[in-house]
Design a protein around this motif. Structure first.
Motif, PDB file in Angstrom:
ATOM      1  N   ALA A 248       0.819  -1.218   0.000  1.00 45.67           N
ATOM      2  CA  ALA A 248       0.000   0.000   0.000  1.00 45.67           C
ATOM      3  C   ALA A 248       0.853   1.268   0.000  1.00 45.67           C
ATOM      4  CB  ALA A 248      -0.936  -0.007   1.211  1.00 45.67           C
ATOM      5  N   ARG A 249       2.099   1.153   0.456  1.00 40.39           N
ATOM      6  CA  ARG A 249       3.005   2.301   0.475  1.00 40.39           C
ATOM      7  C   ARG A 249       3.892   2.347  -0.770  1.00 40.39           C
ATOM      8  NH1 ARG A 249       6.284   2.286   5.838  1.00 40.39           N
ATOM      9  NH2 ARG A 249       7.140   4.110   4.767  1.00 40.39           N
ATOM     10  N   GLY A 250       3.684   1.430  -1.696  1.00 44.20           N
ATOM     11  CA  GLY A 250       4.491   1.408  -2.909  1.00 44.20           C
ATOM     12  C   GLY A 250       5.912   0.949  -2.695  1.00 44.20           C
ATOM     13  N   ILE A 251       6.181   0.299  -1.563  1.00 41.56           N
ATOM     14  CA  ILE A 251       7.527  -0.192  -1.265  1.00 41.56           C
ATOM     15  C   ILE A 251       7.738  -1.526  -1.972  1.00 41.56           C
ATOM     16  CG2 ILE A 251       9.062  -1.037   0.563  1.00 41.56           C
ATOM     17  CD1 ILE A 251       7.760   1.027   2.422  1.00 41.56           C
ATOM     18  N   VAL A 252       8.806  -1.613  -2.750  1.00 35.25           N
ATOM     19  CA  VAL A 252       9.116  -2.804  -3.536  1.00 35.25           C
ATOM     20  C   VAL A 252      10.095  -3.682  -2.771  1.00 35.25           C
ATOM     21  CG1 VAL A 252      10.120  -3.650  -5.691  1.00 35.25           C
ATOM     22  CG2 VAL A 252       8.704  -1.588  -5.699  1.00 35.25           C
ATOM     23  N   VAL A 253       9.732  -4.953  -2.590  1.00 35.42           N
ATOM     24  CA  VAL A 253      10.581  -5.909  -1.880  1.00 35.42           C
ATOM     25  C   VAL A 253      11.023  -6.984  -2.864  1.00 35.42           C
ATOM     26  CG1 VAL A 253      10.756  -7.490   0.073  1.00 35.42           C
ATOM     27  CG2 VAL A 253       9.249  -5.492   0.227  1.00 35.42           C
ATOM     28  N   LEU A 254      12.322  -7.234  -2.924  1.00 33.95           N
ATOM     29  CA  LEU A 254      12.873  -8.225  -3.849  1.00 33.95           C
ATOM     30  C   LEU A 254      13.728  -9.241  -3.110  1.00 33.95           C
ATOM     31  CD1 LEU A 254      14.114  -5.818  -6.668  1.00 33.95           C
ATOM     32  CD2 LEU A 254      11.998  -7.161  -6.681  1.00 33.95           C
ATOM     33  N   ALA A 255      13.633 -10.507  -3.525  1.00 31.92           N
ATOM     34  CA  ALA A 255      14.567 -11.551  -3.097  1.00 31.92           C
ATOM     35  C   ALA A 255      15.548 -11.744  -4.241  1.00 31.92           C
ATOM     36  CB  ALA A 255      13.822 -12.853  -2.795  1.00 31.92           C
TER      37      ALA A 255
ATOM     38  N   VAL B  97      27.423  -6.607  -7.964  1.00 35.26           N
ATOM     39  CA  VAL B  97      26.824  -5.410  -7.365  1.00 35.26           C
ATOM     40  C   VAL B  97      26.214  -4.518  -8.433  1.00 35.26           C
ATOM     41  CG1 VAL B  97      27.337  -3.279  -6.110  1.00 35.26           C
ATOM     42  CG2 VAL B  97      28.326  -5.448  -5.344  1.00 35.26           C
ATOM     43  N   ARG B  98      26.934  -4.336  -9.526  1.00 32.73           N
ATOM     44  CA  ARG B  98      26.421  -3.485 -10.608  1.00 32.73           C
ATOM     45  C   ARG B  98      25.098  -4.044 -11.137  1.00 32.73           C
ATOM     46  NH1 ARG B  98      30.542  -3.960 -13.429  1.00 32.73           N
ATOM     47  NH2 ARG B  98      31.706  -2.357 -12.327  1.00 32.73           N
ATOM     48  N   GLY B  99      25.053  -5.351 -11.327  1.00 32.30           N
ATOM     49  CA  GLY B  99      23.823  -5.976 -11.809  1.00 32.30           C
ATOM     50  C   GLY B  99      22.693  -5.864 -10.804  1.00 32.30           C
ATOM     51  N   LEU B 100      22.994  -6.126  -9.528  1.00 31.53           N
ATOM     52  CA  LEU B 100      21.969  -6.049  -8.497  1.00 31.53           C
ATOM     53  C   LEU B 100      21.380  -4.644  -8.401  1.00 31.53           C
ATOM     54  CD1 LEU B 100      23.696  -8.142  -5.693  1.00 31.53           C
ATOM     55  CD2 LEU B 100      21.600  -8.770  -6.888  1.00 31.53           C
ATOM     56  N   LEU B 101      22.224  -3.626  -8.437  1.00 33.75           N
ATOM     57  CA  LEU B 101      21.727  -2.254  -8.338  1.00 33.75           C
ATOM     58  C   LEU B 101      20.858  -1.904  -9.545  1.00 33.75           C
ATOM     59  CD1 LEU B 101      24.814  -0.338  -6.858  1.00 33.75           C
ATOM     60  CD2 LEU B 101      22.702  -0.982  -5.696  1.00 33.75           C
ATOM     61  N   GLN B 102      21.216  -2.408 -10.718  1.00 31.67           N
ATOM     62  CA  GLN B 102      20.387  -2.164 -11.903  1.00 31.67           C
ATOM     63  C   GLN B 102      19.019  -2.818 -11.742  1.00 31.67           C
ATOM     64  OE1 GLN B 102      22.790  -3.604 -15.150  1.00 31.67           O
ATOM     65  NE2 GLN B 102      24.064  -1.761 -15.230  1.00 31.67           N
ATOM     66  N   VAL B 103      18.989  -4.043 -11.210  1.00 35.83           N
ATOM     67  CA  VAL B 103      17.721  -4.740 -10.994  1.00 35.83           C
ATOM     68  C   VAL B 103      16.874  -3.998  -9.965  1.00 35.83           C
ATOM     69  CG1 VAL B 103      16.662  -6.877 -10.137  1.00 35.83           C
ATOM     70  CG2 VAL B 103      18.651  -6.992 -11.658  1.00 35.83           C
ATOM     71  N   ILE B 104      17.506  -3.565  -8.882  1.00 33.98           N
ATOM     72  CA  ILE B 104      16.793  -2.834  -7.832  1.00 33.98           C
ATOM     73  C   ILE B 104      16.212  -1.526  -8.380  1.00 33.98           C
ATOM     74  CG2 ILE B 104      17.085  -1.586  -5.650  1.00 33.98           C
ATOM     75  CD1 ILE B 104      19.278  -3.725  -4.968  1.00 33.98           C
ATOM     76  N   ASP B 105      17.033  -0.783  -9.109  1.00 34.37           N
ATOM     77  CA  ASP B 105      16.594   0.511  -9.632  1.00 34.37           C
ATOM     78  C   ASP B 105      15.437   0.367 -10.625  1.00 34.37           C
ATOM     79  OD1 ASP B 105      18.515   1.838  -8.144  1.00 34.37           O
ATOM     80  OD2 ASP B 105      19.958   1.969  -9.795  1.00 34.37           O
ATOM     81  N   ALA B 106      15.467  -0.712 -11.412  1.00 35.89           N
ATOM     82  CA  ALA B 106      14.471  -0.880 -12.473  1.00 35.89           C
ATOM     83  C   ALA B 106      13.194  -1.565 -12.011  1.00 35.89           C
ATOM     84  CB  ALA B 106      15.079  -1.683 -13.630  1.00 35.89           C
ATOM     85  N   ALA B 107      13.188  -2.110 -10.808  1.00 40.82           N
ATOM     86  CA  ALA B 107      12.039  -2.901 -10.338  1.00 40.82           C
ATOM     87  C   ALA B 107      10.785  -2.044 -10.213  1.00 40.82           C
ATOM     88  CB  ALA B 107      12.360  -3.545  -9.000  1.00 40.82           C
ATOM     89  N   THR B 108       9.673  -2.627 -10.606  1.00 46.69           N
ATOM     90  CA  THR B 108       8.375  -1.952 -10.538  1.00 46.69           C
ATOM     91  C   THR B 108       7.557  -2.539  -9.388  1.00 46.69           C
ATOM     92  OG1 THR B 108       7.276  -3.539 -11.988  1.00 46.69           O
ATOM     93  CG2 THR B 108       8.429  -1.689 -13.029  1.00 46.69           C
ATOM     94  N   PRO B 109       6.532  -1.828  -8.917  1.00 45.39           N
ATOM     95  CA  PRO B 109       5.666  -2.398  -7.879  1.00 45.39           C
ATOM     96  C   PRO B 109       5.085  -3.751  -8.263  1.00 45.39           C
ATOM     97  CG  PRO B 109       5.258  -0.054  -8.072  1.00 45.39           C
ATOM     98  CD  PRO B 109       6.187  -0.421  -9.196  1.00 45.39           C
ATOM     99  N   ALA B 110       4.856  -3.983  -9.547  1.00 48.06           N
ATOM    100  CA  ALA B 110       4.307  -5.269  -9.989  1.00 48.06           C
ATOM    101  C   ALA B 110       5.289  -6.415  -9.744  1.00 48.06           C
ATOM    102  CB  ALA B 110       3.960  -5.206 -11.474  1.00 48.06           C
TER     103      ALA B 110
END
Length: 221
Positions: A163-170, A193-206
Protein backbone atom coordinates in the motif's frame (compact mmCIF):
# COMPACT_ATOMS: atom_id res chain seq x y z
CA UNK A 1 28.84 0.59 -0.58
CA UNK A 2 31.58 1.70 -3.00
CA UNK A 3 29.22 1.79 -5.96
CA UNK A 4 26.46 3.61 -4.08
CA UNK A 5 28.96 6.22 -2.91
CA UNK A 6 30.35 6.57 -6.44
CA UNK A 7 26.93 7.60 -7.70
CA UNK A 8 26.51 10.20 -4.98
CA UNK A 9 24.35 8.41 -2.42
CA UNK A 10 24.47 8.80 1.35
CA UNK A 11 25.08 5.36 2.86
CA UNK A 12 24.70 3.82 6.29
CA UNK A 13 26.65 0.56 6.39
CA UNK A 14 26.61 -1.89 9.28
CA UNK A 15 29.02 -4.52 10.57
CA UNK A 16 29.04 -6.79 13.59
CA UNK A 17 32.40 -5.31 14.64
CA UNK A 18 32.83 -1.89 13.01
CA UNK A 19 36.27 -1.49 14.52
CA UNK A 20 37.51 -4.41 12.43
CA UNK A 21 35.76 -3.26 9.22
CA UNK A 22 38.94 -1.75 7.81
CA UNK A 23 37.74 -1.24 4.24
CA UNK A 24 34.49 0.38 5.37
CA UNK A 25 36.28 2.71 7.74
CA UNK A 26 38.70 3.72 4.99
CA UNK A 27 35.76 4.50 2.72
CA UNK A 28 34.17 6.55 5.50
CA UNK A 29 37.34 8.61 5.72
CA UNK A 30 37.30 9.13 1.95
CA UNK A 31 33.64 10.21 1.96
CA UNK A 32 33.15 12.36 5.08
CA UNK A 33 29.50 12.93 5.91
CA UNK A 34 28.26 10.50 3.23
CA UNK A 35 29.13 7.15 4.84
CA UNK A 36 28.33 6.19 8.41
CA UNK A 37 29.38 2.81 9.82
CA UNK A 38 27.21 1.46 12.63
CA UNK A 39 27.26 -1.81 14.61
CA UNK A 40 24.65 -4.46 13.83
CA UNK A 41 24.31 -8.18 14.39
CA UNK A 42 21.07 -8.80 12.54
CA UNK A 43 20.43 -12.02 14.46
CA UNK A 44 20.36 -10.28 17.86
CA UNK A 45 17.30 -8.37 19.08
CA UNK A 46 19.37 -6.00 21.27
CA UNK A 47 21.59 -5.09 18.34
CA UNK A 48 18.61 -4.38 16.07
CA UNK A 49 17.04 -2.22 18.80
CA UNK A 50 20.26 -0.24 19.25
CA UNK A 51 20.47 0.43 15.51
CA UNK A 52 16.87 1.66 15.57
CA UNK A 53 17.80 4.11 18.36
CA UNK A 54 20.87 5.41 16.52
CA UNK A 55 19.48 5.75 13.02
CA UNK A 56 17.38 8.91 13.50
CA UNK A 57 20.44 10.69 14.90
CA UNK A 58 22.53 9.68 11.89
CA UNK A 59 19.80 10.39 9.33
CA UNK A 60 19.21 13.92 10.59
CA UNK A 61 16.76 16.15 8.71
CA UNK A 62 15.85 16.55 5.07
CA UNK A 63 15.92 19.85 3.14
CA UNK A 64 12.54 20.81 4.60
CA UNK A 65 13.48 20.22 8.23
CA UNK A 66 11.56 16.96 8.52
CA UNK A 67 13.26 13.77 9.77
CA UNK A 68 15.17 12.20 6.87
CA UNK A 69 14.23 8.68 5.87
CA UNK A 70 15.71 5.73 4.00
CA UNK A 71 14.95 4.96 0.35
CA UNK A 72 16.84 1.65 0.11
CA UNK A 73 17.42 -1.17 2.60
CA UNK A 74 19.80 -3.95 1.57
CA UNK A 75 19.74 -7.00 3.84
CA UNK A 76 23.10 -8.52 2.97
CA UNK A 77 24.18 -10.34 6.14
CA UNK A 78 24.27 -14.11 5.82
CA UNK A 79 25.88 -17.23 7.21
CA UNK A 80 26.66 -20.59 5.62
CA UNK A 81 27.82 -23.44 7.87
CA UNK A 82 29.85 -25.70 5.61
CA UNK A 83 30.44 -29.43 5.94
CA UNK A 84 26.97 -30.49 7.10
CA UNK A 85 26.41 -34.25 6.77
CA UNK A 86 23.12 -36.07 7.09
CA UNK A 87 22.90 -37.73 10.49
CA UNK A 88 25.03 -34.97 12.01
CA UNK A 89 23.04 -31.79 11.30
CA UNK A 90 22.83 -29.83 14.55
CA UNK A 91 19.82 -27.97 15.91
CA UNK A 92 22.04 -25.06 16.94
CA UNK A 93 23.30 -24.57 13.39
CA UNK A 94 19.78 -24.68 11.97
CA UNK A 95 18.66 -22.14 14.57
CA UNK A 96 21.61 -19.80 13.95
CA UNK A 97 21.10 -19.98 10.18
CA UNK A 98 17.40 -19.18 10.46
CA UNK A 99 17.98 -16.28 12.86
CA UNK A 100 20.72 -14.75 10.68
CA UNK A 101 19.40 -15.44 7.18
CA UNK A 102 15.63 -15.20 7.60
CA UNK A 103 14.27 -14.03 10.95
CA UNK A 104 16.77 -11.20 11.52
CA UNK A 105 16.33 -9.53 8.12
CA UNK A 106 12.53 -9.76 8.36
CA UNK A 107 12.38 -8.28 11.87
CA UNK A 108 14.87 -5.56 10.90
CA UNK A 109 12.77 -4.59 7.87
CA UNK A 110 9.65 -4.60 10.02
CA UNK A 111 11.30 -2.34 12.60
CA UNK A 112 12.72 0.04 9.97
CA UNK A 113 9.47 0.31 7.97
CA UNK A 114 8.46 3.61 9.65
CA UNK A 115 11.83 5.07 8.61
CA UNK A 116 11.40 4.13 4.93
CA UNK A 117 10.03 6.59 2.41
CA UNK A 118 6.94 5.54 0.47
CA UNK A 119 8.19 3.91 -2.72
CA UNK A 120 11.41 2.70 -1.09
CA UNK A 121 13.15 -0.55 -2.03
CA UNK A 122 14.02 -3.50 0.19
CA UNK A 123 16.54 -5.91 -1.32
CA UNK A 124 16.98 -9.20 0.52
CA UNK A 125 20.08 -11.05 -0.62
CA UNK A 126 18.84 -14.59 -1.19
CA UNK A 127 20.46 -17.47 -3.08
CA UNK A 128 19.69 -19.88 -5.88
CA UNK A 129 20.15 -22.51 -3.16
CA UNK A 130 16.84 -21.29 -1.71
CA UNK A 131 15.03 -22.65 -4.77
CA UNK A 132 13.09 -25.75 -3.67
CA UNK A 133 12.49 -26.68 -7.31
CA UNK A 134 16.20 -26.38 -8.02
CA UNK A 135 17.52 -28.63 -5.24
CA UNK A 136 18.70 -32.00 -6.57
CA UNK A 137 21.13 -33.08 -3.85
CA UNK A 138 21.63 -33.08 -0.07
CA UNK A 139 23.78 -30.02 0.51
CA UNK A 140 23.95 -27.27 3.14
CA UNK A 141 20.44 -27.91 4.53
CA UNK A 142 20.57 -25.12 7.13
CA UNK A 143 21.56 -22.54 4.52
CA UNK A 144 19.04 -23.75 1.92
CA UNK A 145 16.17 -23.90 4.42
CA UNK A 146 16.94 -20.51 5.95
CA UNK A 147 17.18 -18.80 2.57
CA UNK A 148 13.93 -20.45 1.46
CA UNK A 149 12.34 -19.10 4.65
CA UNK A 150 13.78 -15.68 3.84
CA UNK A 151 12.13 -15.84 0.43
CA UNK A 152 8.73 -16.47 2.01
CA UNK A 153 9.25 -13.59 4.42
CA UNK A 154 10.23 -11.36 1.48
CA UNK A 155 6.88 -12.19 -0.14
CA UNK A 156 5.12 -11.45 3.16
CA UNK A 157 6.93 -8.09 3.41
CA UNK A 158 5.94 -7.28 -0.17
CA UNK A 159 2.26 -7.75 0.69
CA UNK A 160 2.54 -5.88 4.00
CA UNK A 161 4.16 -2.82 2.39
CA UNK A 162 2.38 -2.80 -0.98
CA UNK A 163 0.00 0.00 0.00
CA UNK A 164 3.00 2.30 0.48
CA UNK A 165 4.49 1.41 -2.91
CA UNK A 166 7.53 -0.19 -1.27
CA UNK A 167 9.12 -2.80 -3.54
CA UNK A 168 10.58 -5.91 -1.88
CA UNK A 169 12.87 -8.23 -3.85
CA UNK A 170 14.57 -11.55 -3.10
CA UNK A 171 17.81 -11.43 -5.08
CA UNK A 172 20.34 -14.10 -6.00
CA UNK A 173 23.67 -12.28 -6.51
CA UNK A 174 25.32 -15.09 -8.48
CA UNK A 175 28.23 -17.22 -7.31
CA UNK A 176 30.25 -14.24 -6.21
CA UNK A 177 33.96 -13.97 -5.47
CA UNK A 178 33.52 -13.27 -1.76
CA UNK A 179 34.77 -15.04 1.35
CA UNK A 180 31.56 -17.10 1.35
CA UNK A 181 31.69 -17.72 -2.40
CA UNK A 182 35.14 -19.28 -2.17
CA UNK A 183 38.00 -19.65 -4.60
CA UNK A 184 35.97 -21.29 -7.38
CA UNK A 185 33.31 -18.56 -7.60
CA UNK A 186 32.66 -17.19 -11.08
CA UNK A 187 31.19 -13.69 -10.70
CA UNK A 188 33.43 -10.72 -9.76
CA UNK A 189 32.00 -8.78 -6.83
CA UNK A 190 31.83 -5.49 -8.74
CA UNK A 191 29.88 -7.13 -11.58
CA UNK A 192 27.38 -8.71 -9.16
CA UNK A 193 26.82 -5.41 -7.37
CA UNK A 194 26.42 -3.49 -10.61
CA UNK A 195 23.82 -5.98 -11.81
CA UNK A 196 21.97 -6.05 -8.50
CA UNK A 197 21.73 -2.25 -8.34
CA UNK A 198 20.39 -2.16 -11.90
CA UNK A 199 17.72 -4.74 -10.99
CA UNK A 200 16.79 -2.83 -7.83
CA UNK A 201 16.59 0.51 -9.63
CA UNK A 202 14.47 -0.88 -12.47
CA UNK A 203 12.04 -2.90 -10.34
CA UNK A 204 8.38 -1.95 -10.54
CA UNK A 205 5.67 -2.40 -7.88
CA UNK A 206 4.31 -5.27 -9.99
CA UNK A 207 7.60 -7.13 -9.36
CA UNK A 208 7.45 -6.74 -5.58
CA UNK A 209 7.86 -10.15 -3.97
CA UNK A 210 9.76 -11.57 -6.97
CA UNK A 211 12.76 -13.93 -6.76
CA UNK A 212 15.32 -12.67 -9.30
CA UNK A 213 18.98 -13.13 -10.07
CA UNK A 214 21.56 -10.37 -10.52
CA UNK A 215 20.68 -10.10 -14.22
CA UNK A 216 16.96 -9.67 -13.53
CA UNK A 217 15.99 -13.21 -14.54
CA UNK A 218 13.17 -14.87 -12.55
CA UNK A 219 14.16 -17.93 -10.50
CA UNK A 220 11.93 -20.92 -9.63
CA UNK A 221 10.63 -21.10 -6.09
Amino acid sequence: TRQLLARGEHVIATARQPGKATALNTLAGDHPGRLHVLPLDVAEAKSRAELLRELPLVLGEDDHGAPARLDLLINNAGVLHSGERFGHVEAGILDHSLRTNAVGPFLLAQALAPLLVDGARIANLSSVMASIAGRHEFRSPSYCASKAAQNMLSVQLAHALAARGIVVLALHPGWVMTEMGGEHASVPTADAVRGLLQVIDAATPAQSGAFLDWRGEALPW
